[in-house]
Design an enzyme around this catalytic site. Sequence first.
Site, PDB file in Angstrom:
ATOM      1  NE  ARG A  15      -1.063  -0.223   4.894  1.00 17.05           N
ATOM      2  CZ  ARG A  15      -0.946   0.766   5.771  1.00 17.05           C
ATOM      3  NH1 ARG A  15      -1.311   1.992   5.452  1.00 17.05           N
ATOM      4  NH2 ARG A  15      -0.481   0.529   6.981  1.00 17.05           N
ATOM      5  CG  ASN A  63       8.264  -6.791  12.538  1.00 15.31           C
ATOM      6  OD1 ASN A  63       8.619  -5.700  12.078  1.00 15.31           O
ATOM      7  ND2 ASN A  63       8.189  -7.026  13.838  1.00 15.31           N
ATOM      8  CB  VAL A  64      11.411  -4.580   7.984  1.00 12.76           C
ATOM      9  CG1 VAL A  64      10.783  -4.917   6.638  1.00 12.76           C
ATOM     10  CG2 VAL A  64      10.793  -3.326   8.588  1.00 12.76           C
ATOM     11  CG  ASN A  90       8.078   2.161   0.991  1.00 13.82           C
ATOM     12  OD1 ASN A  90       7.989   3.377   0.832  1.00 13.82           O
ATOM     13  ND2 ASN A  90       7.017   1.401   1.290  1.00 13.82           N
ATOM     14  CB  SER A 142      11.163  11.824   5.443  1.00 14.64           C
ATOM     15  OG  SER A 142      10.540  13.058   5.762  1.00 14.64           O
ATOM     16  CE1 TYR A 155       8.651   8.835   9.151  1.00 16.89           C
ATOM     17  CE2 TYR A 155       9.064  11.184   8.843  1.00 16.89           C
ATOM     18  CZ  TYR A 155       8.744   9.946   8.323  1.00 16.89           C
ATOM     19  OH  TYR A 155       8.531   9.806   6.970  1.00 16.89           O
ATOM     20  CB  ALA A 157      16.141  10.265  15.293  1.00 14.62           C
ATOM     21  CB  ILE A 188       3.634  11.164  -0.702  1.00 14.90           C
ATOM     22  CG1 ILE A 188       5.046  11.670  -1.038  1.00 14.90           C
ATOM     23  CG2 ILE A 188       3.068  10.293  -1.827  1.00 14.90           C
ATOM     24  CD1 ILE A 188       5.171  12.565  -2.254  1.00 14.90           C
TER      25      ILE A 188
HETATM   26  P1  NAP Z   1       1.796   3.879   4.461  1.00 14.37           P
HETATM   27  O1  NAP Z   1       0.805   4.114   3.391  1.00 14.37           O
HETATM   28  O2  NAP Z   1       1.419   4.043   5.885  1.00 14.37           O
HETATM   29  O3  NAP Z   1       2.416   2.412   4.250  1.00 14.37           O
HETATM   30  C1  NAP Z   1       3.382   1.903   5.130  1.00 14.37           C
HETATM   31  C2  NAP Z   1       3.775   0.516   4.691  1.00 14.37           C
HETATM   32  O4  NAP Z   1       4.812   0.045   5.570  1.00 14.37           O
HETATM   33  C3  NAP Z   1       2.629  -0.490   4.789  1.00 14.37           C
HETATM   34  O5  NAP Z   1       2.715  -1.380   3.679  1.00 14.37           O
HETATM   35  C4  NAP Z   1       2.947  -1.270   6.069  1.00 14.37           C
HETATM   36  O6  NAP Z   1       2.473  -2.621   6.071  1.00 14.37           O
HETATM   37  C5  NAP Z   1       4.462  -1.265   6.032  1.00 14.37           C
HETATM   38  N1  NAP Z   1       5.053  -1.515   7.344  1.00 14.37           N
HETATM   39  C6  NAP Z   1       4.867  -0.812   8.490  1.00 14.37           C
HETATM   40  N2  NAP Z   1       5.536  -1.399   9.501  1.00 14.37           N
HETATM   41  C7  NAP Z   1       6.167  -2.475   8.974  1.00 14.37           C
HETATM   42  C8  NAP Z   1       6.991  -3.499   9.512  1.00 14.37           C
HETATM   43  N3  NAP Z   1       7.322  -3.546  10.810  1.00 14.37           N
HETATM   44  N4  NAP Z   1       7.448  -4.477   8.682  1.00 14.37           N
HETATM   45  C9  NAP Z   1       7.113  -4.477   7.374  1.00 14.37           C
HETATM   46  N5  NAP Z   1       6.334  -3.541   6.805  1.00 14.37           N
HETATM   47  C10 NAP Z   1       5.864  -2.559   7.605  1.00 14.37           C
HETATM   48  O7  NAP Z   1       3.071   4.843   4.273  1.00 14.37           O
HETATM   49  P2  NAP Z   1       3.676   5.551   2.965  1.00 14.37           P
HETATM   50  O8  NAP Z   1       3.196   6.925   2.892  1.00 14.37           O
HETATM   51  O9  NAP Z   1       3.532   4.664   1.807  1.00 14.37           O
HETATM   52  O10 NAP Z   1       5.207   5.646   3.429  1.00 14.37           O
HETATM   53  C11 NAP Z   1       6.191   4.764   2.961  1.00 14.37           C
HETATM   54  C12 NAP Z   1       7.555   5.329   3.317  1.00 14.37           C
HETATM   55  O11 NAP Z   1       7.664   6.647   2.797  1.00 14.37           O
HETATM   56  C13 NAP Z   1       7.821   5.439   4.810  1.00 14.37           C
HETATM   57  O12 NAP Z   1       9.152   5.052   5.071  1.00 14.37           O
HETATM   58  C14 NAP Z   1       7.648   6.913   5.113  1.00 14.37           C
HETATM   59  O13 NAP Z   1       8.457   7.334   6.175  1.00 14.37           O
HETATM   60  C15 NAP Z   1       8.111   7.518   3.806  1.00 14.37           C
HETATM   61  N6  NAP Z   1       7.589   8.865   3.572  1.00 14.37           N
HETATM   62  C16 NAP Z   1       6.256   9.084   3.427  1.00 14.37           C
HETATM   63  C17 NAP Z   1       5.783  10.366   3.205  1.00 14.37           C
HETATM   64  C18 NAP Z   1       4.322  10.674   3.021  1.00 14.37           C
HETATM   65  O14 NAP Z   1       3.957  11.882   3.082  1.00 14.37           O
HETATM   66  N7  NAP Z   1       3.463   9.716   2.764  1.00 14.37           N
HETATM   67  C19 NAP Z   1       6.695  11.430   3.170  1.00 14.37           C
HETATM   68  C20 NAP Z   1       8.051  11.182   3.327  1.00 14.37           C
HETATM   69  C21 NAP Z   1       8.497   9.878   3.524  1.00 14.37           C
HETATM   70  P3  NAP Z   1       0.887  -2.936   6.382  1.00 14.37           P
HETATM   71  O15 NAP Z   1       0.169  -2.522   5.121  1.00 14.37           O
HETATM   72  O16 NAP Z   1       0.828  -4.389   6.620  1.00 14.37           O
HETATM   73  O17 NAP Z   1       0.513  -2.103   7.557  1.00 14.37           O
END
Ligand code: NAP
Length: 245
Positions: A15, A63-64, A90, A142, A155, A157, A188
């Site tokens: 997702r 679980n990473v 990611n 980020s 976050y 850090a 995003i």
């Molecule tokens: P998201 O929609 O909340 O998706 C997070 C994903 O990470 C989900 O697939 C979740 O799995 C998985 N996940 C969480 N904990 C995990 C674990 N312990 N082991 C394996 N998988 C795990 O977030 P996103 O917006 O796509 O963000 C993805 C990355 O982009 C993150 O690293 C975030 O810090 C970075 N980022 C996001 C934004 C933003 O604005 N969206 C901005 C900057 C950086 P489940 O589906 O099973 O829960």
Amino acid sequence: MDFSGQNIIVTGGTRGIGRAVSEAFLRAGANVVALYAGNEQRAEEFCTANKEYADRVETRKVNVADYAEVENFYKWFDEKHGELHVLVSNAGIRRDSVVGMMAEDDWRAVIDINLTGTYNMSKMAVKAMMRKRYGRIIVITSPIGTHGMAGQANYSATKAGQVGFAKSLAKEVASRKITVNCVSPGFIDTDFISDLSDDMAKEYKKSVPMKRFGTADEVADSVIFLAGDGATYITGAVLEVTGGF
Ligand code: NAP
């Protein structure tokens, strides 16, 4: 871009940004293993939406943050696929709080998943890639890691830590033709920021020179670029995808 015959691992690949990355690689002909933490419903939705690639896509609940679980996953991956061409690290979470009120659990969970998760996944990826003397590791960080954000010290850090980690690893493996880069997305539009109130979203959009949030596909395009033939001399870099933020 043609990634036919390449094996790709995307953590958090079912997702949000990770899903867009998985789907971009699928469209480009790759074999994709998308990892997720536990949201079975979204993992099933991802599989259903990508039925046409059923012979090239798999999902695994890993679980990473758990070293042993990651080790078992790579054992399975090695037996099933052998070669690993691209890892996209990611998976990430937020547990926001000001430092004075931050529960130790919230500090640890964010460090364990975002930072230790990147170490766990990359360590074992590098071992697989060394054998082939080829590989691409792309870490999703980020801008909060460099700019900071009140309420996100944990976050921030981890996101700064991921950059230091990637730059160091890039130096260690450069001679083996393995590149390690970061993509740094701004705001995003995913579940990750869906808790923002309409007013806050409006305020944040004002702070973005392009005056809008980005899409997961726009981030995926940068990941594909760094994994492709156009990025052979790029390593230890951070590519910002922020609309100018
Ligand atoms: P998201 O929609 O909340 O998706 C997070 C994903 O990470 C989900 O697939 C979740 O799995 C998985 N996940 C969480 N904990 C995990 C674990 N312990 N082991 C394996 N998988 C795990 O977030 P996103 O917006 O796509 O963000 C993805 C990355 O982009 C993150 O690293 C975030 O810090 C970075 N980022 C996001 C934004 C933003 O604005 N969206 C901005 C900057 C950086 P489940 O589906 O099973 O829960």
